[in-house]
Design a protein around this motif. Structure first.
Motif, PDB file in Angstrom:
ATOM      1  N   TYR A 149      -7.745  -6.383  -4.087  1.00  0.00           N
ATOM      2  CA  TYR A 149      -7.586  -6.771  -2.685  1.00  0.00           C
ATOM      3  C   TYR A 149      -8.759  -7.631  -2.220  1.00  0.00           C
ATOM      4  CZ  TYR A 149      -3.435  -3.985  -1.546  1.00  0.00           C
ATOM      5  OH  TYR A 149      -2.155  -3.493  -1.476  1.00  0.00           O
ATOM      6  N   ARG A 150      -9.979  -7.312  -2.663  1.00  0.00           N
ATOM      7  CA  ARG A 150     -11.151  -8.115  -2.280  1.00  0.00           C
ATOM      8  C   ARG A 150     -11.021  -9.550  -2.774  1.00  0.00           C
ATOM      9  NH1 ARG A 150     -15.897  -5.280  -0.514  1.00  0.00           N
ATOM     10  NH2 ARG A 150     -17.107  -7.099  -1.088  1.00  0.00           N
ATOM     11  N   ARG A 151     -10.452  -9.717  -3.985  1.00  0.00           N
ATOM     12  CA  ARG A 151     -10.283 -11.074  -4.525  1.00  0.00           C
ATOM     13  C   ARG A 151      -9.127 -11.809  -3.855  1.00  0.00           C
ATOM     14  NH1 ARG A 151     -10.687  -8.502  -9.565  1.00  0.00           N
ATOM     15  NH2 ARG A 151      -8.481  -8.855  -9.941  1.00  0.00           N
ATOM     16  N   THR A 152      -8.152 -11.077  -3.368  1.00  0.00           N
ATOM     17  CA  THR A 152      -6.918 -11.689  -2.894  1.00  0.00           C
ATOM     18  C   THR A 152      -6.932 -12.004  -1.402  1.00  0.00           C
ATOM     19  OG1 THR A 152      -5.721 -10.478  -4.613  1.00  0.00           O
ATOM     20  CG2 THR A 152      -4.401 -11.402  -2.825  1.00  0.00           C
ATOM     21  N   PHE A 153      -7.527 -11.137  -0.606  1.00  0.00           N
ATOM     22  CA  PHE A 153      -7.465 -11.264   0.851  1.00  0.00           C
ATOM     23  C   PHE A 153      -8.848 -11.433   1.452  1.00  0.00           C
ATOM     24  CE2 PHE A 153      -3.804  -8.573  -0.309  1.00  0.00           C
ATOM     25  CZ  PHE A 153      -2.770  -9.334   0.223  1.00  0.00           C
ATOM     26  N   THR A 154      -8.873 -12.096   2.602  1.00  0.00           N
ATOM     27  CA  THR A 154     -10.101 -12.156   3.388  1.00  0.00           C
ATOM     28  C   THR A 154     -10.171 -10.900   4.256  1.00  0.00           C
ATOM     29  OG1 THR A 154      -9.067 -13.249   5.278  1.00  0.00           O
ATOM     30  CG2 THR A 154      -9.958 -14.689   3.518  1.00  0.00           C
ATOM     31  N   SER A 176     -10.424 -10.775   7.467  1.00  0.00           N
ATOM     32  CA  SER A 176      -9.544 -10.914   8.642  1.00  0.00           C
ATOM     33  C   SER A 176      -8.075 -10.714   8.244  1.00  0.00           C
ATOM     34  CB  SER A 176      -9.744 -12.266   9.341  1.00  0.00           C
ATOM     35  OG  SER A 176      -9.373 -13.324   8.497  1.00  0.00           O
ATOM     36  N   GLU A 177      -7.693 -11.104   7.037  1.00  0.00           N
ATOM     37  CA  GLU A 177      -6.321 -10.846   6.577  1.00  0.00           C
ATOM     38  C   GLU A 177      -6.081  -9.352   6.396  1.00  0.00           C
ATOM     39  OE1 GLU A 177      -5.362 -14.984   4.141  1.00  0.00           O
ATOM     40  OE2 GLU A 177      -6.487 -13.387   3.137  1.00  0.00           O
ATOM     41  N   ILE A 178      -7.076  -8.642   5.900  1.00  0.00           N
ATOM     42  CA  ILE A 178      -6.962  -7.181   5.775  1.00  0.00           C
ATOM     43  C   ILE A 178      -6.792  -6.561   7.162  1.00  0.00           C
ATOM     44  CG2 ILE A 178      -8.193  -5.052   5.150  1.00  0.00           C
ATOM     45  CD1 ILE A 178      -7.080  -6.498   2.704  1.00  0.00           C
ATOM     46  N   ASP A 179      -7.569  -7.043   8.147  1.00  0.00           N
ATOM     47  CA  ASP A 179      -7.415  -6.557   9.522  1.00  0.00           C
ATOM     48  C   ASP A 179      -5.987  -6.779  10.019  1.00  0.00           C
ATOM     49  OD1 ASP A 179     -10.084  -5.750   9.732  1.00  0.00           O
ATOM     50  OD2 ASP A 179     -10.731  -7.671  10.592  1.00  0.00           O
ATOM     51  N   GLU A 180      -5.436  -7.960   9.753  1.00  0.00           N
ATOM     52  CA  GLU A 180      -4.075  -8.267  10.178  1.00  0.00           C
ATOM     53  C   GLU A 180      -3.052  -7.363   9.485  1.00  0.00           C
ATOM     54  OE1 GLU A 180      -3.268 -12.455   9.696  1.00  0.00           O
ATOM     55  OE2 GLU A 180      -5.039 -13.012  10.846  1.00  0.00           O
ATOM     56  N   LEU A 181      -3.268  -7.099   8.197  1.00  0.00           N
ATOM     57  CA  LEU A 181      -2.354  -6.219   7.463  1.00  0.00           C
ATOM     58  C   LEU A 181      -2.431  -4.786   7.999  1.00  0.00           C
ATOM     59  CD1 LEU A 181      -2.873  -7.585   3.843  1.00  0.00           C
ATOM     60  CD2 LEU A 181      -0.739  -7.640   5.163  1.00  0.00           C
ATOM     61  N   ILE A 182      -3.622  -4.311   8.288  1.00  0.00           N
ATOM     62  CA  ILE A 182      -3.769  -2.970   8.872  1.00  0.00           C
ATOM     63  C   ILE A 182      -2.990  -2.907  10.176  1.00  0.00           C
ATOM     64  CG2 ILE A 182      -5.378  -1.361   9.979  1.00  0.00           C
ATOM     65  CD1 ILE A 182      -7.483  -2.297   7.856  1.00  0.00           C
ATOM     66  N   ASN A 183      -3.193  -3.908  11.020  1.00  0.00           N
ATOM     67  CA  ASN A 183      -2.486  -3.929  12.302  1.00  0.00           C
ATOM     68  C   ASN A 183      -0.973  -3.950  12.086  1.00  0.00           C
ATOM     69  OD1 ASN A 183      -4.862  -3.881  13.801  1.00  0.00           O
ATOM     70  ND2 ASN A 183      -4.996  -6.102  13.915  1.00  0.00           N
ATOM     71  N   PHE A 184      -0.509  -4.738  11.136  1.00  0.00           N
ATOM     72  CA  PHE A 184       0.932  -4.819  10.864  1.00  0.00           C
ATOM     73  C   PHE A 184       1.480  -3.476  10.400  1.00  0.00           C
ATOM     74  CE2 PHE A 184       4.339  -5.486   7.681  1.00  0.00           C
ATOM     75  CZ  PHE A 184       5.341  -5.892   8.553  1.00  0.00           C
ATOM     76  N   PHE A 185       0.819  -2.841   9.448  1.00  0.00           N
ATOM     77  CA  PHE A 185       1.343  -1.582   8.912  1.00  0.00           C
ATOM     78  C   PHE A 185       1.216  -0.425   9.904  1.00  0.00           C
ATOM     79  CE2 PHE A 185       1.079  -3.803   4.789  1.00  0.00           C
ATOM     80  CZ  PHE A 185       2.387  -3.581   4.385  1.00  0.00           C
TER      81      PHE A 185
END
Length: 166
Positions: free
Chosen positions: A112-117, A119-128
């Motif tokens: 996940y560290r290599r794949t997402f930034t 801020s993208e992780i923040d967006e995914l958390i918010n989405f899920f």
């Protein structure tokens, strides 16, 4: 890993060709022969980014890598005539709470560290955390399998039509 690659490979025909670039296909093929386990299982830094990734992984309640491994173990156990039930119980415990569990977590965090930034992780958390995200997490694999099965049937119909119109 091969199960995940197989699922992704089965998905490819159902994606719009404009969305598939050659770099993605090369990355997908490289995963089959890549030996990055040593790099992936190294402990990730205990920083805010890693904590967010762990939070994201905790938000996801659908099919996980751990669940896929448990299914694989159950499948192997049914075919195995050499190892005992106790062996498979210990193996399941190891991937669930043992040393392999920690290595698996390290692997997921590093991927996940290599794949997402961050801020993208923040967006995914918010989405899920939304009802739509929870539903997507729960239903995605079933949707994927149904789509692949429909696609296979449509492909067979197309073949029959082409053969009939020769």
């Amino acid at each position: 890993m091969k199960l995940i690659i197989l699922i992704l490979a089965l998905l490819i025909p159902f994606l719009s060709f404009s969305q598939i670039d050659s770099a993605f296909i090369l990355r997908l093929k490289a995963l089959d022969t890549a030996n990055i386990l040593k790099m992936d299982t190294v402990s990730a830094p205990n920083d805010a980014f890693t904590q967010k990734i762990k939070k994201l992984l905790g938000e996801k309640k659908g099919l996980s890598v751990g669940a896929i491994l448990k299914l694989k173990i159950m499948d192997e156990q049914q075919k195995d005539t050499v190892h005992s039930k106790e062996f498979y119980k210990k193996l399941t415990e190891d991937i669930t709470t043992g040393e392999t569990s920690k290595l698996l977590e390290n692997s997921l965090v590093n991927i996940y560290r290599r794949t997402f930034t961050e801020s993208e992780i923040d967006e995914l958390i918010n989405f899920f955390q939304t009802s739509a995200g929870r539903k997507m997490d729960k239903e995605f694999l079933l949707l994927l399998v149904q789509s692949v099965k429909d696609g296979e049937q449509l492909l067979n119909l197309a073949v029959k039509n082409l053969e009939k119109n020769k």
